[in-house]
Design a protein around this motif. Structure first.
Motif, short mmCIF file in Angstrom:
data_model
loop_
_atom_site.label_atom_id
_atom_site.label_comp_id
_atom_site.label_asym_id
_atom_site.label_seq_id
_atom_site.Cartn_x
_atom_site.Cartn_y
_atom_site.Cartn_z
N ASP A 3 0.83 -1.21 0.00
CA ASP A 3 0.00 0.00 0.00
C ASP A 3 0.86 1.26 0.00
O ASP A 3 0.60 2.21 -0.72
N ARG A 4 1.86 1.25 0.84
CA ARG A 4 2.75 2.42 0.97
C ARG A 4 3.41 2.74 -0.36
O ARG A 4 3.52 3.89 -0.75
N ARG A 21 0.15 3.22 -3.16
CA ARG A 21 -0.85 4.25 -2.86
C ARG A 21 -0.25 5.49 -2.21
O ARG A 21 -0.93 6.48 -2.02
N GLY A 22 0.99 5.38 -1.76
CA GLY A 22 1.61 6.50 -1.06
C GLY A 22 1.30 6.51 0.43
O GLY A 22 1.74 7.38 1.16
N GLY A 23 0.53 5.54 0.89
CA GLY A 23 0.19 5.43 2.31
C GLY A 23 -0.56 4.13 2.55
O GLY A 23 -1.09 3.53 1.62
N HIS A 25 -3.56 1.90 3.63
CA HIS A 25 -5.03 2.01 3.70
C HIS A 25 -5.45 1.87 5.16
O HIS A 25 -4.91 1.04 5.89
N GLY A 29 -4.07 -0.41 8.20
CA GLY A 29 -3.41 0.31 9.28
C GLY A 29 -4.03 0.04 10.64
O GLY A 29 -3.33 -0.21 11.62
#
Length: 147
Positions: free
Chosen positions: A100-101, A104-106, A108, A112
């Protein structure tokens, strides 16, 4: 849950002792967590990203017992409860978070929050398993499910 009750009953008959009953807490908590994760996935079915992550976590949760059984194949591994009960199974959650990181840049929020909760629960279960309070709860659960 019925398979867990059967396993405890069988292990008690085979002389495994108190350790057999301690497994009941994990059996019940895993069943409850699985139902909650699947229910959240059903509720989130219109949100493709959340739905997929809820069901991924549910799948990883039910795969946990299979990973834990590996401890029988590798008896020389120190603290197999930690390696096969936490590190290997939970690494898949951490890999999903890392994916995800990267993509998606972070992370979800489902991974998390719920993923972190599963990791914490697994650590707690491994560290608390077979303590006296744990055994007391396990005996209560086993007595209720196997009168």
């Amino acid at each position: 849950v019925p398979a867990g009750v059967h396993q405890v009953t069988r292990d008690l008959a085979d002389g495994v002792g108190e350790e057999a009953v301690s497994a009941m807490v994990g059996v019940v908590t895993s069943a409850v967590m699985f139902v909650v994760l699947v229910a959240c996935g059903i509720v989130a079915r219109r949100d493709r990203e959340a739905h997929a992550r809820w069901l991924l976590l549910a799948t990883l949760l039910v795969a946990w017992p299979a990973w834990f059984r590996w401890r029988h194949w590798f008896p020389s591994v120190p603290r197999p409860d930690i390696w096969f009960g936490v590190v290997i199974p939970d690494s898949w959650i951490l890999i999903a978070m890392l994916r995800d990181r990267i993509t998606r840049g972070g992370v979800h929020p489902v991974l998390g929050i719920a993923g972190s909760a599963i990791v914490l629960e697994n650590w707690f279960e491994v560290l608390a398993c077979d303590t006296q309070p744990w055994r007391d709860v396990a005996h209560a659960i086993y007595g209720w499910l196997h009168p």
